[in-house]
Design an enzyme around this catalytic site. Structure first.
Site, PDB file in Angstrom:
ATOM      1  N   HIS A 125       0.865  -1.185   0.000  1.00  0.00           N
ATOM      2  CA  HIS A 125       0.000   0.000   0.000  1.00  0.00           C
ATOM      3  C   HIS A 125       0.904   1.238   0.000  1.00  0.00           C
ATOM      4  O   HIS A 125       2.007   1.203   0.550  1.00  0.00           O
ATOM      5  CB  HIS A 125      -0.828  -0.060   1.292  1.00  0.00           C
ATOM      6  N   ASP A 202       2.703  -4.646   8.184  1.00  0.00           N
ATOM      7  CA  ASP A 202       1.520  -3.807   8.030  1.00  0.00           C
ATOM      8  C   ASP A 202       0.316  -4.725   8.220  1.00  0.00           C
ATOM      9  O   ASP A 202      -0.028  -5.505   7.326  1.00  0.00           O
ATOM     10  CB  ASP A 202       1.556  -3.157   6.642  1.00  0.00           C
ATOM     11  N   GLN A 205      -4.877  -5.285   7.139  1.00  0.00           N
ATOM     12  CA  GLN A 205      -5.869  -6.230   6.608  1.00  0.00           C
ATOM     13  C   GLN A 205      -5.843  -7.575   7.314  1.00  0.00           C
ATOM     14  O   GLN A 205      -6.747  -8.387   7.108  1.00  0.00           O
ATOM     15  CB  GLN A 205      -5.637  -6.429   5.090  1.00  0.00           C
ATOM     16  N   LYS A 228     -10.646  -0.343  10.446  1.00  0.00           N
ATOM     17  CA  LYS A 228     -10.785  -1.565   9.636  1.00  0.00           C
ATOM     18  C   LYS A 228     -11.167  -2.754  10.521  1.00  0.00           C
ATOM     19  O   LYS A 228     -11.466  -3.832  10.038  1.00  0.00           O
ATOM     20  CB  LYS A 228      -9.488  -1.852   8.889  1.00  0.00           C
ATOM     21  N   CYS A 365      -4.736   2.295  -3.714  1.00  0.00           N
ATOM     22  CA  CYS A 365      -3.502   2.839  -3.112  1.00  0.00           C
ATOM     23  C   CYS A 365      -2.343   1.862  -3.279  1.00  0.00           C
ATOM     24  O   CYS A 365      -1.522   1.703  -2.356  1.00  0.00           O
ATOM     25  CB  CYS A 365      -3.689   3.192  -1.641  1.00  0.00           C
TER      26      CYS A 365
HETATM   27  N1  PMP Z   1      -1.902  -0.619   4.623  1.00  0.00           N
HETATM   28  C1  PMP Z   1      -2.875  -1.362   4.100  1.00  0.00           C
HETATM   29  C2  PMP Z   1      -2.572  -2.755   3.638  1.00  0.00           C
HETATM   30  C3  PMP Z   1      -4.163  -0.843   3.978  1.00  0.00           C
HETATM   31  O1  PMP Z   1      -5.149  -1.588   3.450  1.00  0.00           O
HETATM   32  C4  PMP Z   1      -4.411   0.483   4.415  1.00  0.00           C
HETATM   33  C5  PMP Z   1      -5.787   1.114   4.282  1.00  0.00           C
HETATM   34  N2  PMP Z   1      -6.342   0.985   3.007  1.00  0.00           N
HETATM   35  C6  PMP Z   1      -3.363   1.211   4.977  1.00  0.00           C
HETATM   36  C7  PMP Z   1      -2.118   0.627   5.067  1.00  0.00           C
HETATM   37  C8  PMP Z   1      -3.551   2.587   5.519  1.00  0.00           C
HETATM   38  O2  PMP Z   1      -4.395   2.558   6.619  1.00  0.00           O
HETATM   39  P1  PMP Z   1      -5.024   3.912   7.236  1.00  0.00           P
HETATM   40  O3  PMP Z   1      -5.590   4.648   6.070  1.00  0.00           O
HETATM   41  O4  PMP Z   1      -6.073   3.408   8.146  1.00  0.00           O
HETATM   42  O5  PMP Z   1      -3.928   4.622   7.918  1.00  0.00           O
END
Ligand code: PMP
Length: 407
Positions: A125, A202, A205, A228, A365
């Site tokens: 991401h 990270d 998910q 999430k 993203c």
């Molecule tokens: N890493 C991953 C794998 C994600 O799916 C996301 C959210 N789409 C993020 C980082 C960023 O998370 P946040 O926007 O809650 O800071």
């Protein structure tokens, strides 16, 4: 369409007021990887904290503030325990993004020099790419990119060959937000540690869809977001090994993170307070812990099995459609990305919306992953504990309608 796949029965739709449309119809929400709907228990907790319990933390001498401080610190303990960590190893952040930036700017800036290397993967991401690019620009460190396998996993055989003593950090998604592929995190930790590098996972998910224990994973940093995990927005967590956190300098200055302030210099509080400058997201942190209570009462193993079964159901339904390209491994965790030949994912998303089915369409993203796959976007369906077969069936009906419209 009727596909016989055994689904673990979790029947919790009624706990989530967001899962109906404005007209009172079922809303087939399949964008949980972006953000999850909230159970009434979390909504009630946040309302109570903002209402009859509300006061600041850490400063007040009056009893309401002392109570609130206890509640906030209990939330820290609850969230830390949930991932197998100690409470003084858990920093509340605004979210996973801020947690990664914290590690980059504090640990990274203190430990990386020109010529040191960071290993990321092709499927990360942007939140797990850009903070490292900013750090690289600041320090002269270099970024390497680990490839992914044909079925969309981080290729740890390749990582093993790429890693050198110059690598100070490996930073990988525990579960991909596009492909749903799960990392063999223990092996990643062994590979990183074999060259003296730290491992950041990270967990955005993974934490909502499987049992996570940072001690068993042997990682060094673990980041995730409350929103999430069925909790409020505006709060997330960094778990870091105690001795690492202890050695890290502050990254933001302000109230609550200090021991003593004078105009000749300041001294800093021990972790985790050292990394929480200013008034924290009090109600959100307590709501985060309420979300942890909620999912633990159901069971993370049960949630994982439930989502795997829904993924199997969806993939089986899509497989006979020979104009559909499916991404990611068969055993993806709660997330299925796909493309229909000749149909832009945005058009699919718009038609599905007419049927009260919400999916995500775009690059998620993860532009470097899209570039690698040679596509601008995918359609992505992602499940939560409240998803069920009616959601899968509604999606499959909507996809069939879209294919008919597009001929
Ligand atoms: N890493 C991953 C794998 C994600 O799916 C996301 C959210 N789409 C993020 C980082 C960023 O998370 P946040 O926007 O809650 O800071």
């Amino acid at each position: 369409m009727n596909i016989a796949v055994e689904t673990q029965a979790i029947d919790r739709k009624q706990d989530f007021p967001g899962l109906v449309t404005d007209h009172g119809k079922p809303w087939h929400y399949l964008d949980t990887a972006a953000t999850s709907q909230k159970p009434q228990a979390v909504i009630d907790t946040v309302a109570r904290v903002l209402g009859r319990d509300y006061a600041t933390v850490h400063r007040g001498v009056y009893s309401r503030s002392a109570q609130m401080t206890l509640g906030y610190e209990a939330a820290r303990r609850r969230v830390a325990e949930f991932v197998g960590g100690a409470e003084d190893e858990l920093v509340f952040t605004r979210g996973a993004t801020e947690a990664i930036n914290l590690v980059a700017q504090s640990w990274g800036a203190a430990n990386l020099r020109a010529g040191d290397r960071i290993l990321l993967s092709q499927l990360e991401h942007h939140s797990n790419i850009v903070p490292w690019q900013l750090l690289a620009a600041r320090t002269g460190a270099l970024i390497d990119v680990c490839p992914i396998t044909g079925d969309g996993r981080i290729d740890l055989d390749a990582a093993e060959k790429m890693l050198t003593r110059d690598h100070k950090l490996v930073s990988f998604a525990h579960v991909s937000n596009v492909l749903g592929s799960t990392l063999d995190a223990r092996r990643a930790a062994d590979l990183a540690h074999a060259v003296g590098a730290k491992l950041l996972l990270d967990g955005c998910q993974s934490v909502p869809r499987m049992a996570v224990n940072v001690a068993a994973l042997e990682c060094d940093f673990y980041v995730f977001s409350s929103h999430k995990l069925y909790g409020p927005t505006g709060v997330g967590a960094l778990w870091a090994r105690g001795e690492l956190l202890e050695s890290m300098p502050p990254w933001e200055g302000g109230g609550a993170m200090i021991e003593k302030v004078t105009f000749t210099g300041s001294t800093y509080a021990p972790p985790p307070q050292r990394f929480e400058a200013g008034t924290p997201a009090i109600a959100e942190a307590i709501g985060f812990a309420a979300a942890v209570d909620y999912v633990e009462a159901i069971g993370m193993e049960e949630i994982a099995a439930h989502e795997y079964a829904l993924v199997a159901h969806l993939r089986e339904g899509l497989r006979p459609m020979n104009d559909i390209r499916l991404f990611g491994p068969e055993d993806s965790a709660g997330i299925v990305s796909f493309l229909i030949d000749g149909v832009h994912p945005h058009d699919l998303g718009t038609i599905l919306d007419e049927e009260n089915v919400a999916i995500r369409a775009g690059h998620h993203c993860a532009q470097p992953l899209m570039d690698h796959l040679g596509i601008p976007a995918t359609a992505r369906a992602s499940f939560g504990l409240y998803s069920d077969e009616s959601d899968v069936e509604a999606l499959l009906r909507g996809i069939e309608r879209t294919r008919r419209i597009f001929g």
